[in-house]
Write an enzyme that holds these catalytic residues in place. Structure first.
Site, PDB file in Angstrom:
ATOM      1  N   CYS A 162       0.808  -1.220   0.000  1.00 28.92           N
ATOM      2  CA  CYS A 162       0.000   0.000   0.000  1.00 28.92           C
ATOM      3  C   CYS A 162       0.842   1.271   0.000  1.00 28.92           C
ATOM      4  CB  CYS A 162      -0.933  -0.001   1.203  1.00 28.92           C
ATOM      5  SG  CYS A 162      -1.826  -1.546   1.336  1.00 28.92           S
ATOM      6  N   HIS A 294      -3.404   8.004   5.464  1.00 27.48           N
ATOM      7  CA  HIS A 294      -3.520   6.670   4.891  1.00 27.48           C
ATOM      8  C   HIS A 294      -4.950   6.174   5.127  1.00 27.48           C
ATOM      9  CE1 HIS A 294      -2.120   3.065   3.077  1.00 27.48           C
ATOM     10  NE2 HIS A 294      -2.347   2.326   4.127  1.00 27.48           N
ATOM     11  N   GLU A 305      -2.628   5.496  13.179  1.00 29.62           N
ATOM     12  CA  GLU A 305      -2.248   6.684  12.409  1.00 29.62           C
ATOM     13  C   GLU A 305      -2.572   7.958  13.183  1.00 29.62           C
ATOM     14  OE1 GLU A 305      -3.868   6.887   8.432  1.00 29.62           O
ATOM     15  OE2 GLU A 305      -2.542   8.560   7.896  1.00 29.62           O
ATOM     16  N   LYS A 326      -9.860   7.689   0.652  1.00 32.15           N
ATOM     17  CA  LYS A 326     -10.219   6.283   0.383  1.00 32.15           C
ATOM     18  C   LYS A 326     -11.706   6.060   0.589  1.00 32.15           C
ATOM     19  CE  LYS A 326      -5.777   4.020   1.385  1.00 32.15           C
ATOM     20  NZ  LYS A 326      -4.945   5.150   1.819  1.00 32.15           N
ATOM     21  N   HIS A 331      -9.476   1.877  -1.609  1.00 32.24           N
ATOM     22  CA  HIS A 331      -8.037   1.706  -1.391  1.00 32.24           C
ATOM     23  C   HIS A 331      -7.432   1.149  -2.671  1.00 32.24           C
ATOM     24  CE1 HIS A 331      -4.207   0.945   0.227  1.00 32.24           C
ATOM     25  NE2 HIS A 331      -4.532   0.563   1.444  1.00 32.24           N
ATOM     26  N   PHE A 390       1.348  -2.855   4.571  1.00 33.18           N
ATOM     27  CA  PHE A 390       1.567  -4.170   5.170  1.00 33.18           C
ATOM     28  C   PHE A 390       3.047  -4.503   5.009  1.00 33.18           C
ATOM     29  CE2 PHE A 390      -2.809  -6.465   4.845  1.00 33.18           C
ATOM     30  CZ  PHE A 390      -3.246  -5.739   5.926  1.00 33.18           C
TER      31      PHE A 390
END
Lengths: 402, 86
Positions: A162, A294, A305, A326, A331, A390
């Site tokens: 990502c 994010h 976050e 998003k 995403h 990830f």
């Protein structure tokens, strides 16, 4: 060190198929998430996503080219054409040799992989299309951009789940800043909305079955999207000397690794990446008016976050505007940072902050100014864009208005 | 093996314990099964019993089934098996 500016932008994403229409969608808080239109949907438990609708590749590519282009490469090329057209650049001679392409993607030609596996495993076919390999390779998009526009300098693809696009753009920035290249095409693309692409995510049990609601108490997980955005990063002097329109300055980039868990985010790793980006850009936290988060809509990311932004920004976290687009375009995995950079450009250039839509109830663990549901006007002179992948790989960009 | 023994075998394999070390009153956390381990355990149970266990890792408090302990897992699987048989 040289300064780096953005002189072109292009995109194909679930909200729109160019930059201006994407800005308009951001400004009106439109959501492109809906029921997926893909093969074997009845065998998926996750049935929603943000697809690029009304996509007609034959309008963009010839009969000879199209068999070479996976969906992610189609999105890439059309985005690159828009960006280069806006920049007004022509690549020949020495400039061509000093210009390249660095793009991010997590899955590359995943639709091609999916379709081909289906034909050989499920349908028992023993023959595959001759272009499967050049079509599915992660670098296909970057290579086609290089070929179409005669970019003969350094070109490659970055894959960090990502954070792929943000890592790609951070590298492109560093290459122009250091003088390794004059102009870099950069950004990223993803087209993962195939049966296999969704089934894999389904297994992890982090996907929402109803909506993407970042920072909201009732958030229920991620929703996948697809698309691309590509930018022209150019040496400032080069852009100024040719009288180019400058969209923004790429002021800094920060990268870090959590070195802890393969899926759970680390607040500490994210905090370091944000801090490094600010320091690299020479920005104080109070200089930053907007953070494109994010903000995946998972329980874990949004809480972590928020804590990272609070730690990195200190008192300035109380007033900085934060949103996750998003919630509108889903995403885009390896392409997400690129499309999200458009929200940053809109904030700097139009003074409009894209909202976090689908927001229902505040969460005490996500207590930032998340611009819920409605876009807001604000004059901002510097922005930050977060991407946390990830595998614990983080990349944060900082832009400044010009 | 009955259902309870099968479930304990799955948990033992996941937690790298001997089945005899697992008692039904234990929370999964006490077996060292973290959130990622729970997702893997649920998958293994779904495969073993051909059932679908409703679970979204984002909503730990809003799950329709309690999956927090060995006991709870056993009764969840038994409910789903009964539904499947019905």
């Amino acid at each position: 060190m040289r300064r780096v500016v953005i002189t072109g932008a292009g995109t194909v994403n679930p909200l729109a198929q160019d930059v201006d229409a994407t800005y308009a969608a951001f400004a009106e808080g439109r959501c492109a998430i809906g029921t997926l239109d893909i093969r074997d949907l009845d065998r998926l438990s996750v049935k929603i996503g943000a697809q690029v609708k009304g996509w007609h590749p034959e309008q963009h590519f010839s009969r000879q080219t199209l068999p070479l282009l996976d969906r992610f490469a189609q999105f890439t090329l059309v985005s690159a054409r828009q960006a280069i057209a806006q920049s007004g650049l022509q690549f020949d001679g020495a400039l061509a040799d000093r210009s390249g392409v660095v793009l991010g993607t997590a899955g590359g030609g995943l639709n091609t992989t999916d379709d081909t596996y289906r034909s050989v495993y499920a349908e028992g076919k023993n023959r595959v299309h001759p272009f499967v390999v050049p079509k599915l390779m992660h670098n296909a998009g970057a290579s086609h951009v290089s070929i179409e526009f005669n970019l003969r300098g350094p070109s490659f693809v970055v894959s960090s789940a990502c954070a792929s696009s943000n890592h790609a753009m951070a590298l492109a920035f560093q290459m122009v800043r250091s003088g390794a290249a004059e102009v870099m095409l950069t950004g990223g693309a993803e087209a993962m909305l195939s049966f296999g692409g969704i089934k894999a995510w389904e297994g992890l049990r982090v996907m929402s079955q109803e909506a993407c609601r970042p920072f909201c108490l009732t958030r229920s997980g991620m929703v996948q999207g697809e698309g691309a955005a590509v930018f022209v990063f150019e040496d400032y002097e080069h852009a100024r000397n040719r009288g180019a329109e400058i969209l923004a300055e790429v002021a800094g980039a920060g990268m870090s690794s959590d070195a802890s868990d393969i899926v759970m985010p680390s607040t500490e790793g994210a905090t370091r990446a944000i801090g490094l980006a600010l320091r690299d850009a020479g920005l104080a936290p109070e200089d930053v008016g907007y953070i494109n988060a994010h903000g995946t809509g998972t329980a874990a990311n949004d809480k972590s976050e928020t804590a990272a932004i609070r730690t990195a920004f200190g008192a300035a976290a109380e007033r900085v505007l934060v949103s996750s687009t998003k919630s509108m375009h889903g995403h885009l995995i390896g392409g997400t940072g690129a499309v999200e950079l458009l929200a940053c450009l809109m904030a700097l250039r139009q003074g409009i902050i894209a909202p976090t839509v689908g927001y229902q109830r505040p969460d005490a663990d996500c207590d930032l100014n998340v611009v819920p549901n409605m876009a807001r006007q604000a004059k901002v002179t510097a922005v930050v864009s977060n991407a946390f992948a990830f595998g614990g790989l983080n990349a944060v960009l900082a832009l400044r208005g010009m | 093996m009955n259902v309870e023994q099968q479930i304990i075998a799955v948990l033992a394999e996941q937690a790298m314990l001997d089945p005899s070390d697992i008692t039904t009153d234990q929370p999964l956390a006490a077996l060292g099964i973290d959130s990622l381990g729970l997702v893997e355990t649920i998958f293994a149970l779904e495969e073993a019993f051909d059932i679908t266990i409703p679970f979204n890792a984002n909503e730990p408090l809003a799950q329709s089934m309690d999956l927090s302990s060995v006991d709870a897992l056993i009764s969840a699987v038994q409910i789903l098996l009964a539904k499947k048989a019905a």
